[in-house]
Each structure stands twice: as C-alpha cells, then as structure tokens.
Design an enzyme around this catalytic site. Structure first.
Site, short mmCIF file in Angstrom:
data_model
loop_
_atom_site.label_atom_id
_atom_site.label_comp_id
_atom_site.label_asym_id
_atom_site.label_seq_id
_atom_site.Cartn_x
_atom_site.Cartn_y
_atom_site.Cartn_z
N TYR A 52 0.85 -1.20 0.00
CA TYR A 52 0.00 0.00 0.00
C TYR A 52 0.88 1.24 0.00
O TYR A 52 1.90 1.30 0.70
CB TYR A 52 -0.90 0.02 1.24
N GLU B 43 -3.37 7.70 -4.03
CA GLU B 43 -3.40 6.41 -3.33
C GLU B 43 -3.24 5.28 -4.33
O GLU B 43 -3.96 5.21 -5.34
CB GLU B 43 -4.73 6.24 -2.57
#
Length: 421
Positions: free
Chosen positions: A143, A231
């Site tokens: 992530y 993101e």
C-alpha cells in the site's frame, strides 16, 4: 493499539475508504485517467485502454492486446469497492479477470449498467467506460499513498508492506507495518525520504534503487499536479521484479484549476451529484446531505451554525448551501432551483446576515424564485443586517405565504415545526 489506529485514521487516513463519501471541493478522476497521468511521469503502470462501446472493446483486444491470453476488465466509476460491487442487472463484481475470448461479453454486461458499491449508496453509478488491462503476474502487494497532513503542515507519505485491502483494515490488522514519512514542502523529497519509504515497504525482489526512483516520481506527480491525495492499492511487485501501480486514485485541488487546465478537463460531471454540478456553474457552494430541511445561508460559518441549530430543534439539514457574500438575484433564484430539485426537501430555511450581502437582494431573489419554481414547501426566512427593512418589506408586499423569523433560533424552530405540519 486502538489509540494508534484512531490517531492514524483521524489525522492521516481520510485518504481511503471514507474519502469517496466526503464531498469536498476537489477533482476526482477515473482510474484509467490516473494511470495515463502516472505513465507520463515515468511511473510503472499496467498496459491498458479505456473503451466505451463493444466495437471499441473488440478493436482494443485485437490491436492493443494481440498476444494476451487473459485480460482484466474494470468498470470505471468514481467510487471505491468496485470489485465487491453488484450491478443492478445482477452481475456480481465490477472487476473481472477473463479469457480474452470472454472480455467482450463481460464488458458488454458492464457498459451502460448501474454498479452499486459500499461507496456509491443504493442508487449506484452508471458505468460509461470500462478499462481493459493486461493481467500481470503479481508476487507481492503493498500500500502507498501521499496526502496533505495538518500536523506536519505538508505532504505525508503513508505506506504498508501489506496491501490489496482498505487502509483502515490494514491499520487495524497490521498497525506496526504502517510507516509515515513527512516531506518538507520546501526542500522536496530527498533520497533519504524515498529510501525510508522503500525500506518500510520491504519489496521482496524489486531493485531498491529503481524503487526509490519510483517513489520520487510519484511525489513529483503529486507536487506538480496539485494533488490533494494519491493512493495506490496495491503497489505491486511483478514476476519481472518491477514495482507497478496496479490501481490508483487521485484527487486534485479545485483551487488549482486555473493552472491545471489539462487535468481539470478530465472532470466527468456525469459521475458527480448533479446538484453540485449545477451549483458550481453559478458559483455557489453546495453539498448534498440526507435531511429534509433545505438551507440557504451566506457564509460557511453561519451555514454550519444553521445546520447545528436545526439539529438542536430535532430537524435534519438536507444540504450545505453557501451563497457567499456577494450573491446576485440570479444566484438566489438558481439556489432555490437546486434546493427544490431535491425530493427529500420538505421545508426551506433561509438565513441571511447582510454585511456585503444585501437583504433586499436576497428578498427579491426569494420572491422571483418562488414564482419561477412554484414553491410547494414552506419557506422560513430570517434576515438581518444591511437593508434588512427593505428586504422585509419586499417579502411582505409579495403576497407570498412566507414564514418570517426574528432570529436564528426562532427560524430553526419554525422550520422544524413547518416540517412536522
């Protein structure tokens, strides 16, 4: 552990999960547009093409993916949770990995259909495009995100060696794996900063030096395009030992529209709340909520106070609508059109404190709006400030059945009462 997670989520992680439901003044673009933008900045992304018709699907499969045996077909809507979503037609999932021979069929079952996810609400969103991508062999998922952080007063990189699921879930399950690296907005990202991120991600096979360069390129994209959020989930390692942005979400600051014209041309108004689109066209600040009392106020602070007092008296606001300090009569009329376009609105509360904004202008706008839109719900009006007597006279002489109030508390109480009646 809970304390750490709460701090992480409240201060730094408005980035994921919840961000889709927060209607802020920012540009949100589709995944395929984000991938194209990242590719321009040298970030590794899967080969892909967006299509909007079955003819385009067939052409893309033949020309862009001539040697691919499998493809990833991704529905394109401005909401997260697509993979676990459900189409109103019954098709399960907005992301499918299929044999190339079945790609056209699955894309056809997505295009023009409504996809419902945990972030769209029950109404869902229409899929106008699908994104065809090469299927990568992923050996590791991580992530990565960059947000603007209040505490450090600048960009903050958040990373986790685990990925593929929401950051809230990752923070809950693996709080010790999450790293945060603040970036000095004046100095920019350094090799040391990027190395901290890469070491925290702990890639299994990707070259460390190349990975550091990828992190620096992502930051340059964030800075140069006026991003408010970037993101990537997952940031993946492939079997060829590359770091690849396998999925991406990007938001941009609306205040930078004047210098990011190419990016803001990517806006897809069909995916936005039509009331917010209409408000933006006439320079009004509007955010739709779930209540029954429509609010028209001048000034963000007064608008928030109005919503609070409505709640205090047992009502629920249907929106945040700030007409600003210098609204014209035309803007007031358009504001009423937006308020009355919401079927949930059963009463309207107008709360104006006339400073720069003149009460007579608001009053004239209210009267004209009521005539133009044929108001069928009770309207409570509280005026105070510049030209207030002229404004009250205009309302009184209009012959309309308006409910006037002496102060904000009185106005909120009357709006809730009108709603009940």
């Amino acid at each position: 552990m809970r304390g750490l997670v709460k701090k992480l989520v409240s201060r730094s992680l408005s980035v994921a999960g919840k961000w889709q439901n927060q209607q802020l003044r920012r540009l949100n673009i589709h995944e395929y547009q984000g991938a194209e933008l990242m590719g321009k900045y040298g970030v590794n992304v899967p080969k892909g093409v967006a299509v909007s018709s079955l003819d385009q699907v067939k052409k893309a499969i033949d020309q862009v993916f001539p040697n691919e045996s499998e493809l990833v077909v991704k529905s394109q809507i401005l909401a997260g949770g697509r993979g676990l979503g459900t189409f109103k037609s019954g098709l399960q999932g907005g992301v499918h990995i299929v044999n190339r021979d079945h790609a056209q069929d699955i894309a056809g079952n997505m295009l023009g259909q409504v996809l419902v996810t945990k972030q769209t609400g029950p109404q869902g969103k229409v899929v106008s495009k699908v994104y065809l991508c090469e299927k990568l062999s992923l050996v590791n998922e991580m992530y990565f995100s960059i947000i603007l952080d209040r505490k450090s007063a600048g960009p903050l990189i958040i990373a986790c060696k685990k990925g593929g699921t929401s950051i809230e879930d990752l923070a809950d399950k693996f709080p010790d794996m999450i790293i945060k690296v603040p970036i000095d907005v004046f100095a920019g990202i350094t090799d040391e900063d990027a190395a901290k991120v890469v070491d925290g991600l702990a890639p299994k096979a990707a070259d460390r030096k190349d990975s550091i360069e990828q992190v620096k390129k992502l930051y340059e994209l964030f800075r140069k395009t006026d991003c408010t959020m970037l993101e990537i989930n997952p940031l993946a390692e492939t079997s060829t030992n590359q770091l690849v942005a396998a999925d991406a979400k990007l938001n941009f600051d609306d205040n930078a529209a004047f210098r990011q014209k190419e990016i803001f041309a990517l806006r897809d108004p069909t995916q936005e709340d039509p009331r917010e689109v209409a408000a933006a066209k006439v320079d009004l600040n509007y955010i739709g909520l779930d209540g029954e009392i429509g609010c028209m106020v001048n000034g963000a602070g007064l608008a928030m106070a109005t919503m609070d007092i409505i709640k205090l008296h047992g009502g629920t606001p249907a929106n945040f609508l700030d007409v600003g300090g210098n609204a014209s009569e035309h803007q007031v009329v358009e504001a009423f059109k937006i308020l009355t376009s919401d079927d949930k609105v059963k009463a309207i509360l107008v709360n104006i404190f006339g400073g720069i904004m003149k009460c007579d202008v608001i009053a004239s706008g209210i009267v004209n709006a009521a005539k133009e839109v044929s108001l069928k719900v009770p309207v409570v009006v509280r005026l105070e400030g510049t030209n207030v007597e002229q404004g009250k006279r205009i309302l009184k002489e209009s012959g309309m059945k308006l409910i006037t109030a002496d102060d904000l508390d009185d106005a909120a109480e009357k709006a809730v009462k009108a709603l009940a009646n």
